[in-house]
Design an enzyme around this catalytic site. Structure first.
Site, PDB file in Angstrom:
ATOM      1  N   ASP A  95      -7.191   1.735  -9.003  1.00 29.26           N
ATOM      2  CA  ASP A  95      -7.508   2.993  -9.682  1.00 29.26           C
ATOM      3  C   ASP A  95      -7.669   2.715 -11.180  1.00 29.26           C
ATOM      4  O   ASP A  95      -6.754   2.189 -11.818  1.00 29.26           O
ATOM      5  CB  ASP A  95      -6.365   3.986  -9.444  1.00 29.26           C
ATOM      6  CG  ASP A  95      -6.731   5.412  -9.856  1.00 29.26           C
ATOM      7  OD1 ASP A  95      -7.551   5.572 -10.784  1.00 29.26           O
ATOM      8  OD2 ASP A  95      -6.194   6.355  -9.255  1.00 29.26           O
TER       9      ASP A  95
ATOM     10  N   ASP B 296     -15.179  -2.610 -10.145  1.00 33.76           N
ATOM     11  CA  ASP B 296     -16.546  -2.156 -10.439  1.00 33.76           C
ATOM     12  C   ASP B 296     -16.585  -1.398 -11.755  1.00 33.76           C
ATOM     13  O   ASP B 296     -17.657  -1.060 -12.257  1.00 33.76           O
ATOM     14  CB  ASP B 296     -17.028  -1.212  -9.325  1.00 33.76           C
ATOM     15  CG  ASP B 296     -16.195   0.056  -9.290  1.00 33.76           C
ATOM     16  OD1 ASP B 296     -14.971  -0.048  -9.066  1.00 33.76           O
ATOM     17  OD2 ASP B 296     -16.751   1.148  -9.504  1.00 33.76           O
TER      18      ASP B 296
ATOM     19  N   GLU C 212     -14.029  -3.487   1.222  1.00 33.05           N
ATOM     20  CA  GLU C 212     -14.862  -2.358   1.633  1.00 33.05           C
ATOM     21  C   GLU C 212     -15.463  -1.638   0.422  1.00 33.05           C
ATOM     22  O   GLU C 212     -16.627  -1.219   0.434  1.00 33.05           O
ATOM     23  CB  GLU C 212     -14.071  -1.378   2.515  1.00 33.05           C
ATOM     24  CG  GLU C 212     -12.782  -0.855   1.916  1.00 33.05           C
ATOM     25  CD  GLU C 212     -11.549  -1.633   2.327  1.00 33.05           C
ATOM     26  OE1 GLU C 212     -10.456  -1.036   2.348  1.00 33.05           O
ATOM     27  OE2 GLU C 212     -11.650  -2.841   2.610  1.00 33.05           O
TER      28      GLU C 212
ATOM     29  N   GLU D 254       0.852  -1.190   0.000  1.00 27.87           N
ATOM     30  CA  GLU D 254       0.000   0.000   0.000  1.00 27.87           C
ATOM     31  C   GLU D 254       0.888   1.241   0.000  1.00 27.87           C
ATOM     32  O   GLU D 254       1.905   1.291   0.687  1.00 27.87           O
ATOM     33  CB  GLU D 254      -0.913  -0.003   1.222  1.00 27.87           C
ATOM     34  CG  GLU D 254      -1.793   1.221   1.383  1.00 27.87           C
ATOM     35  CD  GLU D 254      -2.687   1.485   0.185  1.00 27.87           C
ATOM     36  OE1 GLU D 254      -2.627   2.617  -0.343  1.00 27.87           O
ATOM     37  OE2 GLU D 254      -3.424   0.570  -0.226  1.00 27.87           O
TER      38      GLU D 254
ATOM     39  N   ASP E 234       5.486   1.585  -3.403  1.00 31.36           N
ATOM     40  CA  ASP E 234       4.935   1.963  -4.698  1.00 31.36           C
ATOM     41  C   ASP E 234       4.973   0.746  -5.624  1.00 31.36           C
ATOM     42  O   ASP E 234       6.058   0.253  -5.962  1.00 31.36           O
ATOM     43  CB  ASP E 234       5.763   3.110  -5.290  1.00 31.36           C
ATOM     44  CG  ASP E 234       5.219   3.607  -6.618  1.00 31.36           C
ATOM     45  OD1 ASP E 234       4.287   2.985  -7.162  1.00 31.36           O
ATOM     46  OD2 ASP E 234       5.730   4.624  -7.122  1.00 31.36           O
TER      47      ASP E 234
END
Length: 236
Positions: free
Chosen positions: A123, A159, A197, A74, A101
């Site tokens: 992202d 999504d 989440e 992360e 990274d």
């Protein structure tokens, strides 16, 4: 989404130094990740989550698979702190977190060191000029190929339908085998699915979840066949 910086985050992360690594890491970590877990179980499989977020997914995964090791990467300090607290609350010994990274992932893992990778709701970088930043771009896939063991898998969920379609094209371009393609994961959700989440958030809004598994082909073993001429040459 821009993360709000908090003053004491770096200081607070020191409280989790036994399972969170925040300093600069490099090639000395290659082939040594299993030592960060239980040194009595160096043969355990190692799975990596790219962008571990607040830790909902990786902690559930670790709970269900106590015989495997899980490493979460992360880049955001504030986010990794939340994940660290969840790991501590659940007293999990098979999870480690690294502030890192992902663009430099090939610098910290040796070839064939990782058994599997999870990419959850990364992202989408929707602008075309940012396509190379997507974690499923062929440039990233080539890096994953090197660090994954023969027959290793990537589990991918998003999504964003545009990102999913793009990713399927990239998998094909990289000559990778794709299975379990699902454009609406929650319409007939498999019992083994672990929700993140973000997944719960988007699903509650009626957004369809896309998922698939990418299987890296087993690396061919080179076999040398001696020609009759070659054998006769050494017969003298």
């Amino acid at each position: 989404m821009r993360i709000r910086r908090k003053k004491n985050t770096v200081e607070n992360l020191k409280n989790f130094s036994d399972f969170v690594t925040v300093e600069n890491i490099g090639e000395e970590f290659k082939n040594n990740w299993r030592k960060f877990f239980d040194e009595n179980n160096l043969s355990r499989e190692l799975f990596v989550e790219l962008g571990t977020g607040k830790g909902d997914f990786i902690t559930q995964l670790a709970e269900k698979n106590p015989d495997k090791n899980f490493l979460g990467l992360e880049v955001e300090r504030e986010v990794i702190l939340k994940a660290a607290r969840k790991i501590q609350e659940k007293n999990l010994k098979n999870v480690r977190l690294v502030l890192f990274d992902i663009n430099k992932i090939s610098e910290i893992f040796a070839e064939n060191e990782v058994d599997g990778i999870y990419i959850n709701f990364c992202d989408p970088w929707p602008k075309k000029r940012h396509a190379k930043r997507r974690l499923t771009h062929i440039n990233f896939l080539e890096m994953y190929k090197k660090i994954l063991k023969s027959g290793g898998e990537i589990h991918f969920k998003t999504d964003n339908r545009g990102l999913f379609d793009f990713s399927l094209e990239q998998f094909q371009l990289a000559n990778l085998k794709v299975r379990d393609v699902n454009f609406d994961l929650h319409s007939n959700e498999p019992p083994e699915n672990i929700r993140t989440e973000y997944e719960n958030k988007f699903s509650a809004l009626g957004t369809k979840i896309n998922s698939c598994v990418i299987q890296f082909k087993k690396k061919a073993t080179q076999i040398f066949f001696a020609s009759p001429f070659f054998l006769n040459f050494f017969a003298f």
